[in-house]
Design an enzyme around this catalytic site. Structure first.
Site, PDB file in Angstrom:
ATOM      1  N   CYS A  15       0.816  -1.212   0.000  1.00  0.00           N
ATOM      2  CA  CYS A  15       0.000   0.000   0.000  1.00  0.00           C
ATOM      3  C   CYS A  15       0.850   1.262   0.000  1.00  0.00           C
ATOM      4  O   CYS A  15       0.488   2.271  -0.626  1.00  0.00           O
ATOM      5  CB  CYS A  15      -0.965  -0.005   1.183  1.00  0.00           C
ATOM      6  SG  CYS A  15      -0.171  -0.099   2.797  1.00  0.00           S
ATOM      7  N   HIS A  32      -2.239   0.624   7.090  1.00  0.00           N
ATOM      8  CA  HIS A  32      -2.540   0.932   5.691  1.00  0.00           C
ATOM      9  C   HIS A  32      -2.050   2.342   5.376  1.00  0.00           C
ATOM     10  O   HIS A  32      -1.843   3.158   6.277  1.00  0.00           O
ATOM     11  CB  HIS A  32      -4.049   0.821   5.460  1.00  0.00           C
ATOM     12  CG  HIS A  32      -4.454   0.824   4.021  1.00  0.00           C
ATOM     13  ND1 HIS A  32      -3.894   0.000   3.091  1.00  0.00           N
ATOM     14  CD2 HIS A  32      -5.386   1.577   3.345  1.00  0.00           C
ATOM     15  CE1 HIS A  32      -4.455   0.205   1.909  1.00  0.00           C
ATOM     16  NE2 HIS A  32      -5.353   1.178   2.033  1.00  0.00           N
ATOM     17  N   ASP A  92      -7.867   5.940  -2.432  1.00  0.00           N
ATOM     18  CA  ASP A  92      -7.086   4.774  -2.013  1.00  0.00           C
ATOM     19  C   ASP A  92      -6.639   4.010  -3.252  1.00  0.00           C
ATOM     20  O   ASP A  92      -7.400   3.205  -3.802  1.00  0.00           O
ATOM     21  CB  ASP A  92      -7.923   3.875  -1.100  1.00  0.00           C
ATOM     22  CG  ASP A  92      -7.073   2.805  -0.422  1.00  0.00           C
ATOM     23  OD1 ASP A  92      -5.908   2.639  -0.820  1.00  0.00           O
ATOM     24  OD2 ASP A  92      -7.567   2.137   0.506  1.00  0.00           O
TER      25      ASP A  92
END
Length: 656
Positions: A409, A453, A469
């Site tokens: 991520c 994250h 995202d």
């Protein structure tokens, strides 16, 4: 040898009790000690055990002194100090290991027991969990039993255990009174300034490739949250942590703000009702409080940071409880300051030329279309979501976007923000946690370090800061279902996250719920909780004088209750003393009265002189009583003593 010297000698049979106590109090520290000290501790205790078994002579004190000095020097060299948590614990373990090698008298044994009690406290420097508490309670019982064995002589193990349990039970009410009423202090109880907070895990104040993927491999709990009402869906659970503005080509950092510059409160336009919840946050030695994005009501002693993260006044160095309200659908800071927007466009010069060229080709598009073009790039090309990406070179973004196309991520968030800034769209990286799992046992949403994250934010005119995202474009299951559903089986996730069996998940949920209750009601008994308890007792805002009076009052009441429970019961149930008194009363009817100062054996000798016909009976009764009272008497001897009482002949009546 004098009687006093003989009495002070350590009984041979008491030594194993002391060696077990030394081992039980020192062994759990093995994982915190250097290997050489752990081996030395084990060797010293094994050597002392061998000397006890062979009735060997203890080493000369001069050699022991040299060994102690050498080991202290080794500890000083290992830790570069003799102070602090780790060095102090190492010294205590050293003393506990070497003291038995000069243990020959009771006072030496007493030093070991007292050192054992003190050493038990040091285990709380490293862990305050339920297993730690259970082990320390068990060892406390063993140390108490060792004291009984040391001064009470050889007795059956069940009898010693029963006496130790009685002593601990008598101390339990005082412990509860002190726990509830003794003034609490803010901050961690078990810690020292130099190294009390070493080893705390959580998000860092910088973000580089591998930062979060390394944290993902931990199954430790980051925090727990309990909502008032329904829990939001998994894809909406973004827990906001540090926001990174500064980029040097490899690492993202927090934007440095002067102490005099206080961020203005955000302007939030909510389009949905706020949701209230309470978070129990584990210590992570940072200031951010990990609120659900976007918070509208903050706890006391907290404020918004420059990136809209919630910051406490001091770093969080102990588990703490916070109450928030957050909205999940919103627009924030639709009018942003030029300074913030300028920081959100900065990039290092002369790096990643291919990425810059791609972003420059998008500059003619509206900002929304630029963001969509970047996401289409991640969807269209064969990007891979993995914890094991290849290493990147000097032009990290070029390597990632056009060569390796494998990352986690932080790779996707960093690349997206770089593209946005290069295309002229203000953007920044946000780190935190995404998702969580409801524990059906206690109703708390559990968020682990494996839920860490990173995502992006872009500023759009008329909309403010908008969450984007990029990971969801590559691995949608990461956001919708969790990290375990998004990664391949070969990636190193913690076993607690990959549990498949229902029985294993239920066992984990029950254990974590028990730990949560332990954390809240035992370890989390802070000044606020203590005020709540005292308010129920009628003390609304107690000062130190009222606290002292309440502590003294309840301690006195507890002392009276324990005394009433102990003394009368002992008198009523002392069958041995009752039988002996009956025997002495029977002999008094024969004209032989025992003086208060007269011991049982001396009394039997006098009976033999004055009443020879009762000599055998008196000797037997006195022997049984002495063994029961001062030796290893059992129930059968008590029956023999009672039989002696029944065998006392009736005195003859005098005839005139």
């Amino acid at each position: 040898m004098s009687t006093r010297s003989a009495a002070s000698e350590l009984e041979h049979g008491a030594t194993p009790w002391l060696l077990v106590a030394a081992l039980a109090t020192s062994a759990p520290h093995v994982e915190h000690l250097p290997i050489w000290l752990s081996l030395l501790t084990g060797a010293a205790l094994a050597w002392r055990t061998w000397l006890w078994h062979r009735h060997g002579r203890l080493p000369h004190q001069a050699w022991l002194a040299l060994l102690v000095v050498g080991c202290i020097g080794g500890i000083g060299w290992q830790y570069r100090t003799l102070f602090g948590r780790d060095a102090g614990v190492a010294l205590l373990v050293l003393f506990m290991a070497l003291k038995p090698l000069e243990m020959s008298r009771r006072r030496d044994a007493l030093v070991i027991v007292m050192l054992g009690y003190f050493l038990l406290l040091t285990h709380y420097f490293y862990s305050q969990s339920i297993p730690t508490g259970g082990w320390l309670l068990l060892v406390t019982g063993w140390l108490t039993a060792t004291l009984i064995r040391l001064y009470g002589g050889a007795q059956p193990l069940p009898q010693i255990a029963r006496q130790a349990l009685v002593l601990l039970a008598q101390a339990l009410p005082f412990m509860l009174v002190l726990y509830l009423l003794f003034p609490r202090i803010s901050g961690p109880l078990w810690g020292l300034p130099q190294d009390a907070h070493a080893g705390l895990s959580g998000l860092s104040d910088r973000l580089a490739p591998g930062s979060i993927s390394h944290l993902i491999q931990s199954g430790a709990i980051a925090f727990r949250s309990r909502f008032v009402g329904e829990v939001p869906e998994h894809a909406s659970l973004y827990w906001r942590g540090p926001v990174f503005d500064e980029y040097d080509g490899l690492t993202w950092r927090l934007r440095a703000t002067p102490a005099s510059e206080r961020p203005a409160p955000p302007v939030i336009d909510a389009s949905a009702p706020a949701q209230a919840y309470t978070t129990i946050l584990e210590a992570h030695n940072q200031r951010w409080l990990l609120a659900l994005d976007m918070p509208t009501e903050l706890p006391t002693d907290s404020a918004f940071g420059p990136g809209l993260e919630v910051l406490a006044r001091e770093p969080l160095r102990a588990r703490a409880r916070f109450s928030f309200s957050s909205v999940l659908t919103y627009r924030v800071n639709q009018r942003e300051t030029p300074t913030v927007l300028q920081h959100a466009l900065r990039l290092p010069a002369q790096i990643n030329p291919r990425t810059r060229a791609l972003a420059t080709s998008w500059r003619a598009l509206p900002p929304e279309r630029i963001a969509e073009a970047a996401l289409d790039l991640f969807r269209r090309e064969n990007f891979v979501y993995t914890l094991r990406p290849p290493l990147l070179g000097t032009d990290a973004m070029d390597d990632f976007l056009f060569v390796t196309r494998s990352g986690f991520c932080e790779h996707y968030a960093s690349a997206f923000v770089f593209l946005m800034r290069a295309a002229g769209v203000p953007a920044r990286v946000v780190a935190g946690y995404q998702g969580g799992e409801i524990n059906p046992v206690d109703g708390y949403l559990t968020v682990r370090q494996s839920d860490a994250h990173a995502w992006s934010e872009v500023w759009l005119a008329g909309q403010g800061w908008v969450r984007v995202d990029p990971t969801a474009a590559v691995a949608p299951s990461r956001v919708e279902q969790g990290i375990a559903a998004a990664l391949p089986d070969g990636d190193p996730l913690p076993a607690v996250v990959r549990l498949d069996a229902d029985w294993a998940r239920q066992l984990r949920n029950r254990w974590e719920a028990a730990n949560n209750a332990w954390n809240q009601w035992v370890l989390g008994y802070n000044p606020q909780r203590q005020r709540e308890v005292l308010s129920r007792l009628g003390l609304r805002q107690p000062d130190w004088q009222e606290m002292t009076a309440a502590l003294a009052l309840f301690s006195a009441l507890t002392l009276i209750a324990v005394t009433w429970w102990t003394l009368p019961r002992r008198r009523r149930r002392d069958a041995v003393q009752s039988a002996w008194q009956d025997f002495c009363a029977g002999l008094a009817r024969h004209g032989i009265t025992r003086a208060d100062w007269e011991g049982p054996l001396d009394f039997a000798e006098r009976v033999a002189r004055e009443k020879p016909e009762l000599a055998a009976l008196a000797t037997a009764a006195a022997s049984h009583y002495a063994e029961l009272r001062y030796g290893l008497g059992d129930t059968r001897q008590l029956q023999h003593l009672q039989e002696c009482v029944r065998r006392i002949p009736k005195p003859r009546r005098r005839t005139i």
